[in-house]
Scaffold this active site. Structure first.
Site, PDB file in Angstrom:
ATOM      1  N   THR A   1       0.841  -1.192   0.000  1.00 22.20           N
ATOM      2  CA  THR A   1       0.000   0.000   0.000  1.00 22.20           C
ATOM      3  C   THR A   1       0.884   1.253   0.000  1.00 22.20           C
ATOM      4  O   THR A   1       2.041   1.196   0.409  1.00 22.20           O
ATOM      5  CB  THR A   1      -0.966  -0.010   1.204  1.00 22.20           C
ATOM      6  OG1 THR A   1      -0.204  -0.128   2.397  1.00 22.20           O
ATOM      7  CG2 THR A   1      -1.955  -1.161   1.100  1.00 22.20           C
TER       8      THR A   1
ATOM      9  N   THR B   1       1.317   4.430   1.586  1.00 20.17           N
ATOM     10  CA  THR B   1       2.017   5.003   2.742  1.00 20.17           C
ATOM     11  C   THR B   1       3.011   4.007   3.320  1.00 20.17           C
ATOM     12  O   THR B   1       4.136   4.362   3.669  1.00 20.17           O
ATOM     13  CB  THR B   1       1.000   5.443   3.819  1.00 20.17           C
ATOM     14  OG1 THR B   1       0.123   6.420   3.241  1.00 20.17           O
ATOM     15  CG2 THR B   1       1.688   6.032   5.033  1.00 20.17           C
ATOM     16  N   CYS B   2       2.588   2.764   3.386  1.00 20.58           N
ATOM     17  CA  CYS B   2       3.441   1.705   3.958  1.00 20.58           C
ATOM     18  C   CYS B   2       4.703   1.500   3.122  1.00 20.58           C
ATOM     19  O   CYS B   2       5.799   1.337   3.668  1.00 20.58           O
ATOM     20  CB  CYS B   2       2.659   0.399   4.030  1.00 20.58           C
ATOM     21  SG  CYS B   2       1.037   0.555   4.800  1.00 20.58           S
ATOM     22  N   SER B   3       4.556   1.504   1.816  1.00 19.89           N
ATOM     23  CA  SER B   3       5.678   1.228   0.914  1.00 19.89           C
ATOM     24  C   SER B   3       6.554   2.440   0.650  1.00 19.89           C
ATOM     25  O   SER B   3       7.739   2.293   0.362  1.00 19.89           O
ATOM     26  CB  SER B   3       5.150   0.714  -0.439  1.00 19.89           C
ATOM     27  OG  SER B   3       4.487  -0.514  -0.276  1.00 19.89           O
TER      28      SER B   3
END
Length: 183
Positions: free
Chosen positions: A53, A55-57
């Protein structure tokens, strides 16, 4: 969750590389427990809604990876990234992100996430049940410090990010490592 609470005992079903397996996909199943990951260590655990996703990546996982040496200098032994994704997804995501220091923990069924009260519905995004974004400093299986994004609820319309960022945890650890002035 809050400081002083012991993490729940859960068994995580992981896939680990094992050249003895042979072939183009040399991985085998290995069960790991909460104790395997957290006993006798001071670690950072951060969890996010899903591998791959934005923000996570883009921010959270790379930020912890890039600051790994700083975290070690502040007394952290390991950094773990958890998501309600299976081991195949977590391993592929770590590989594609070229992660060398942060270790991924698959909470495929969401059991750990549910037991700590962070499992939320994300049907509004087509995800199903996922983890709310949080981070913690954990010492020997007990929460030392807890950082949770605001607004936790099912099908929240936004994906807040800041409380669980690597920068926030670095600031906490830097402050915690300062000697207390004598009065």
């Amino acid at each position: 969750m809050k400081p002083g609470i012991r993490l729940p005992e859960v068994t995580f079903h992981t896939r680990v590389r094992d050249e003895a397996v042979g072939g183009p996909n040399p991985f085998r199943w290995e069960d790991k427990t909460t104790a395997d990951y957290f006993s006798g260590k001071r670690v950072i655990l951060f969890s996010l809604p899903g591998a791959f996703t934005p923000t996570c990546s883009t921010y959270q996982l790379p930020g912890f990876e890039d600051n790994f040496a700083k975290f070690q200098d502040l007394g952290v032994d390991e950094i773990y990234c958890m998501s309600v994704n299976d081991s195949f997804v977590m391993n592929k995501w770590a590989q594609m992100q070229e992660i060398k220091n942060v270790k991924v923990i698959p909470d495929g069924s969401g059991e750990f996430t549910r037991k700590i009260g962070m499992l939320v519905a994300k049907e509004n995004l087509g995800f199903g049940m996922r983890s709310w974004r949080y981070a913690a400093v954990v010492k020997d299986g007990v929460v030392e410090a807890w950082f949770e994004e605001p607004g936790r609820c099912d099908n929240f319309g936004e994906d807040p990010y800041g409380e669980s960022s690597p920068e926030t945890l670095l600031a906490y650890l830097e402050n915690a490592s300062k000697p207390v002035a004598a009065e």
